[in-house]
Motif scaffolding. Structure first.
Motif: not given
Length: 57
Positions: A41-42, A57, A53, A44-45, A47-51
Motif C-alpha cells: 500500500d505504501q 484521469m 495529473k 502504491i501511494n 507511485s501516485y506522487d510520480y504520476i
C-alpha cells in the motif's frame, strides 16, 4: 534478516521463520503477510506522487 519499518522507516527484524516483523525502535509488530500488505500500500501511494495529473484521469 532485516526489513524496513513502515512506521519509523528504520531497520526492523524479520524473524528466521519469516512469520513476524518487529521494530525495536518504535515497537511496530506485524505478521509477515500483514507487513507485505502495508508495504504494498505504501509503494502504491508513493507511485501516485510520480504520476502526472492529466485531464480526464
Amino acid at each position: 534478516m532485516d526489513a524496513r519499518c513502515p512506521k519509523c522507516e528504520k531497520v526492523a527484524i524479520l524473524d528466521d521463520d519469516i512469520t513476524n516483523v518487529k521494530c525495536p525502535h518504535c515497537n511496530f509488530e506485524a505478521d509477515y503477510d500483514s507487513y507485505l500488505e502495508i508495504m504494498k500500500d505504501q509503494a502504491i501511494n508513493m507511485s501516485y506522487d510520480y504520476i502526472p495529473k492529466r485531464p480526464g484521469m
